[in-house]
Write a protein that holds these residues in place. Structure first.
Motif, PDB file in Angstrom:
ATOM      1  N   HIS A 456      -3.741  -1.611  13.533  1.00 47.36           N
ATOM      2  CA  HIS A 456      -3.707  -2.619  12.470  1.00 47.36           C
ATOM      3  C   HIS A 456      -2.497  -3.540  12.621  1.00 47.36           C
ATOM      4  CE1 HIS A 456      -0.642  -0.033  10.712  1.00 47.36           C
ATOM      5  NE2 HIS A 456      -1.506   0.967  10.733  1.00 47.36           N
ATOM      6  N   GLU A 457      -1.925  -3.581  13.825  1.00 51.60           N
ATOM      7  CA  GLU A 457      -0.719  -4.378  14.032  1.00 51.60           C
ATOM      8  C   GLU A 457      -0.951  -5.573  14.959  1.00 51.60           C
ATOM      9  OE1 GLU A 457       2.074  -1.558  15.486  1.00 51.60           O
ATOM     10  OE2 GLU A 457       2.151  -0.403  13.619  1.00 51.60           O
ATOM     11  N   GLN A 616       4.520  -4.772   8.290  1.00 54.95           N
ATOM     12  CA  GLN A 616       3.155  -5.165   7.957  1.00 54.95           C
ATOM     13  C   GLN A 616       2.715  -4.674   6.586  1.00 54.95           C
ATOM     14  OE1 GLN A 616       0.213  -4.119  10.840  1.00 54.95           O
ATOM     15  NE2 GLN A 616      -1.379  -5.319   9.877  1.00 54.95           N
ATOM     16  N   MET A 617       3.126  -3.475   6.207  1.00 57.88           N
ATOM     17  CA  MET A 617       2.587  -2.850   4.996  1.00 57.88           C
ATOM     18  C   MET A 617       3.487  -2.985   3.766  1.00 57.88           C
ATOM     19  SD  MET A 617      -0.384  -1.579   5.788  1.00 57.88           S
ATOM     20  CE  MET A 617      -1.368  -0.872   7.118  1.00 57.88           C
ATOM     21  N   ASP A 618       4.797  -3.051   3.961  1.00 54.30           N
ATOM     22  CA  ASP A 618       5.725  -3.052   2.830  1.00 54.30           C
ATOM     23  C   ASP A 618       5.848  -4.463   2.266  1.00 54.30           C
ATOM     24  OD1 ASP A 618       7.621  -2.411   0.967  1.00 54.30           O
ATOM     25  OD2 ASP A 618       9.270  -2.220   2.402  1.00 54.30           O
ATOM     26  N   VAL A 625       6.175   2.127   1.058  1.00 56.65           N
ATOM     27  CA  VAL A 625       4.833   1.547   1.052  1.00 56.65           C
ATOM     28  C   VAL A 625       4.016   2.218  -0.045  1.00 56.65           C
ATOM     29  CG1 VAL A 625       2.723   1.143   2.355  1.00 56.65           C
ATOM     30  CG2 VAL A 625       4.942   1.021   3.513  1.00 56.65           C
ATOM     31  N   ARG A 627       0.469   2.603  -2.262  1.00 55.42           N
ATOM     32  CA  ARG A 627      -0.934   2.567  -1.868  1.00 55.42           C
ATOM     33  C   ARG A 627      -1.546   1.179  -2.057  1.00 55.42           C
ATOM     34  NH1 ARG A 627      -5.006   6.386  -1.130  1.00 55.42           N
ATOM     35  NH2 ARG A 627      -3.614   8.075  -1.776  1.00 55.42           N
ATOM     36  N   GLU A 629      -0.272  -1.633  -1.800  1.00 54.21           N
ATOM     37  CA  GLU A 629       0.246  -2.652  -0.885  1.00 54.21           C
ATOM     38  C   GLU A 629      -0.561  -2.717   0.407  1.00 54.21           C
ATOM     39  OE1 GLU A 629       4.871  -3.298  -0.995  1.00 54.21           O
ATOM     40  OE2 GLU A 629       4.506  -1.135  -1.085  1.00 54.21           O
ATOM     41  N   THR A 630      -1.390  -1.724   0.644  1.00 52.63           N
ATOM     42  CA  THR A 630      -2.094  -1.619   1.921  1.00 52.63           C
ATOM     43  C   THR A 630      -3.531  -2.106   1.780  1.00 52.63           C
ATOM     44  OG1 THR A 630      -2.828   0.639   1.464  1.00 52.63           O
ATOM     45  CG2 THR A 630      -0.687   0.379   2.538  1.00 52.63           C
ATOM     46  N   PHE A 634      -7.476   0.949   4.819  1.00 51.35           N
ATOM     47  CA  PHE A 634      -6.381   1.869   5.126  1.00 51.35           C
ATOM     48  C   PHE A 634      -6.137   2.808   3.953  1.00 51.35           C
ATOM     49  CE2 PHE A 634      -1.892   3.075   5.304  1.00 51.35           C
ATOM     50  CZ  PHE A 634      -1.809   3.584   6.588  1.00 51.35           C
ATOM     51  N   GLN A 635      -6.282   2.300   2.719  1.00 52.09           N
ATOM     52  CA  GLN A 635      -6.123   3.155   1.548  1.00 52.09           C
ATOM     53  C   GLN A 635      -7.097   4.322   1.598  1.00 52.09           C
ATOM     54  OE1 GLN A 635      -6.353   1.016  -2.181  1.00 52.09           O
ATOM     55  NE2 GLN A 635      -5.250  -0.743  -1.335  1.00 52.09           N
ATOM     56  N   PHE A 639      -4.270   6.281   4.556  1.00 56.82           N
ATOM     57  CA  PHE A 639      -3.071   6.469   3.741  1.00 56.82           C
ATOM     58  C   PHE A 639      -2.687   7.942   3.644  1.00 56.82           C
ATOM     59  CE2 PHE A 639      -0.353   6.575   0.070  1.00 56.82           C
ATOM     60  CZ  PHE A 639       0.317   5.361   0.091  1.00 56.82           C
TER      61      PHE A 639
END
Length: 663
Positions: A456-457, A616-618, A625, A627, A629-630, A634-635, A639
């Motif tokens: 996911h990057e 990317q996530m924060d 991070v 939940r 925020e994602t 991914f949640q 997660f």
């Protein structure tokens, strides 16, 4: 021939046609004459229909079962309503061999079409217009000149469904003609279903023909097509009767040659899979020869019986539990793009369940493109993998796990239905459900769970035709086997390659999807499960096409990164792993002594991974991070793998621990 009011200009056109050999050069902007009033238009009741003296006449070729004709029928009616008081008349023409007057009337009633519907029984109207597809529109002015030919707009094409049209070709042509302005695009490429010509038919041929429908073609269709192309299934037309099939003859061959049907996207030279849909060259050539010979029906005694498919649950017994997406149906609109729908259901299981089989049955198979059911375990439960339970894809049969194999669903788990709907031109309702067959824990020898390879990057630059993202998975449990895999990307997904890296530097290709298609989420189940005990890692290459050459691309000028929406992208693969019940879920790594330099390099890689994850996530940059925020996917599926203490927050030490497993 009707010449209209300008005899001189028509004479000039005829002279040009004499020397150049084509009428299309006549007039301005690609116009050509058409003797509209000399053609005979008859309604479905056989009575003549008057063309009248309209300023413009839009002649729309339509078919009752063509998917695009279904989607565009209501849109044509809206245009007819919009321009009715400005002298624009709409006519629907059906030239299909397979469509009866009663079917045409039913089509018009279902899609609320109020303009006249013409049955072109001898295809003379289609021949005069040189129409080839449904839907295809011809705009004729009061002088009998075709001023526009082609599509209605660009929202829909075979396999393509944009959220909104980017060009409104027919509307713009009408507006330009009414105001006297030139039409920017007087001819566009028509898209949709081919109109098979009656001249291709020779149904009287029997045993003397080399290839006939009854002796040859019916068996091919039964094997490769009828499972989906039959009443009640998502495929748009039934290919079970001769009279129906002959009307689709040329279209059948086209979709086979374009590799659109049967829907199967794995490279035939790599791997063998359960239920793979591959039509042989011999079968394809028989269909081509049959069409060339006039599509003879042949001797009725040669016709094989239709296969029998179960219409409901496909196992020997009724399911132990049946669960619907919710207590009321979901309304699927008539057209447009429906984003993935997620329904969370609590089955109220107070004890662990072992699932040996599960089957998803769509409420309305005509609009359910695919459905996936995931398990969402309660926080703190002992659970492995991402929780895949079952899936539905048109034409795939439900398959039970091998004897002794089952999935563990912890007590208190919820089920998440991921629904992909494809509108069919008519508003409808869906109430999809899943049936579950359980087995006693004592009878389970192997636990099956689903793992996920994910990146996911990534970021895909604008206009790039082949951007490759690499993924890898290692640390497999002892004595484990991979049963199958599903790659998942979105509209820019181009190809997928799965390799097994074995000890000694050996690499074996397991699956190659050279032309990925977002419309078909295939589950590739290996005919022989892959033994992971001697696999160091599974390596995956995912490529994306963000160029203008990709007809699915919603925005070639954008930088594209991870996201749940279809205009964003994903690089994911789901694969099933089977392990002995009670065994470890991850391979125990041997203790390795690292030199100070190697340890420093490893710690640096881990810190880079942690930093990239937080970047990317924060979202609020507080070093933690949350939940929400994602991304949604991914949640649901990533997660909890990192949130070891299940407090709904991912902190640096948890990211480091996850990185340690990977690095």
């Amino acid at each position: 021939m009707y010449l209209g009011n300008d005899r001189v200009s028509v004479f000039g056109c005829l002279a040009t046609a004499f020397f150049v050999g084509i009428f299309w050069t006549c007039g301005v902007h690609g116009q050509r004459p058409l003797p509209l009033r000399q053609l005979t238009f008859r309604g479905t009741d056989g009575e003549p229909v008057s063309v009248g003296d309209a300023t413009l006449t839009a002649v729309c070729f339509l078919g009752t079962e063509c998917p695009l004709a279904k989607l565009y029928g209501p849109r044509l009616q809206r245009l007819a309503d919009r321009y009715a008081d400005r002298g624009v008349t709409f006519l629907g023409v059906n030239s299909n061999l397979q469509d009866s007057p009663a079917e045409i009337d039913a089509y018009a009633k279902k899609y609320v079409l109020e303009f006249p519907m013409i049955k072109d029984a001898d295809q003379s109207i289609a021949d005069a217009f040189e129409a080839t597809r449904t839907p295809e529109v011809f705009l004729v002015d009061s002088g009998g000149m075709i001023v526009y030919q082609g599509r209605i707009d660009d929202q829909y094409e075979p396999g393509i469904s944009r959220a909104h049209p980017t060009t409104n070709d027919l509307r713009d042509a009408i507006e330009a003609s009414l105001t006297g302005a030139p039409i920017d695009q007087p001819k566009t490429t028509g898209v949709g279903c081919l109109i098979t010509r009656a001249t291709k038919m020779n149904g009287t041929a029997t045993s003397s023909a080399d290839v006939t429908f009854n002796a040859d073609i019916a068996a091919i269709l039964n094997e490769h097509c009828v499972e989906c192309h039959r009443p009640g299934e998502i495929a748009p037309m039934a290919l079970t009767d001769y009279d129906e099939v002959v009307g689709w003859g040329q279209m059948i061959l086209e979709v086979i040659d374009q590799k659109r049907m049967p829907p199967w996207h794995a490279d035939p030279d790599i791997g063998h899979f359960v239920g793979q849909r591959r039509m042989s060259d011999e079968a394809r050539n028989k269909i081509a020869a049959w069409i060339d010979d006039g599509m003879p029906q042949g001797d009725a005694a040669d016709r094989p019986p239709l296969p029998q498919w179960p219409s409901g649950w496909q196992f020997a017994s009724e399911p132990d539990v049946e669960i619907a997406i919710r207590d009321r149906p979901f309304t699927v609109p008539a057209e447009g793009v429906v984003e993935y729908q997620y329904f969370v259901v609590d089955p109220k299981w107070t004890e662990d369940r072992w699932i040996r089989a599960a089957q998803v049955i769509p409420g309305d198979a005509s609009v359910v493109h695919h459905a996936i059911v995931f398990v969402r375990p309660p926080d703190g439960s002992s659970f492995h993998g991402i929780g895949w339970m079952a899936a539905y894809v048109p034409g795939q049969r439900a398959v039970a796990l091998p004897d002794g194999h089952a999935r563990l669903v912890p007590a208190g788990s919820k089920l998440v239905f991921q629904m992909h709907y494809t509108p069919n031109g008519h508003q409808t309702e869906d109430l999809t459900r899943v049936g579950v067959w359980t087995v006693d824990r004592e009878d389970v020898t192997h636990e099956v769970f689903t793992r996920m390879a994910i990146d996911h990057e990534f970021e895909i630059p604008p206009g790039v035709e082949n951007h490759v993202v690499k993924m890898a998975v290692d640390s497999f449990p002892p004595n484990s086997r991979m049963l199958g895999i599903t790659p998942h990307m979105h509209l820019r997904g181009k190809s997928f390659l799965l390799l097994a890296n074995r000890p000694g530097g050996q690499t074996e290709p397991l699956l190659r999807v050279p032309h990925y298609d977002f419309n078909w989420q295939h589950w590739y189940e290996f005919a022989k499960p892959v033994n992971l005990s001697d696999v160091d890692s599974l390596e995956m290459s995912v490529s994306f096409d963000n160029s203008t050459g990709n007809p699915f691309n919603p925005a070639p000028d954008d930088f594209v990164s991870w996201g749940d929406q279809t205009w964003e992208e994903m690089a994911v693969a789901f694969f099933d792993v089977a392990i002995p019940r009670g065994g470890p879920h991850y391979r125990v790594q041997p203790t390795v002594s690292l030199s100070p330099r190697e340890r420093q390099q490893r710690e640096q890689r881990m810190e880079e991974h942690v930093t990239a994850f937080l970047d990317q996530m924060d979202v609020n940059a507080d070093g933690i991070v949350e939940r929400d925020e994602t991304p949604v996917t991914f949640q649901r599926f990533g997660f909890n793998r990192i949130d070891q203490n299940r407090d709904g927050r991912i902190e640096r030490d948890e990211i480091s621990a996850a990185a340690a497993e990977r690095l």
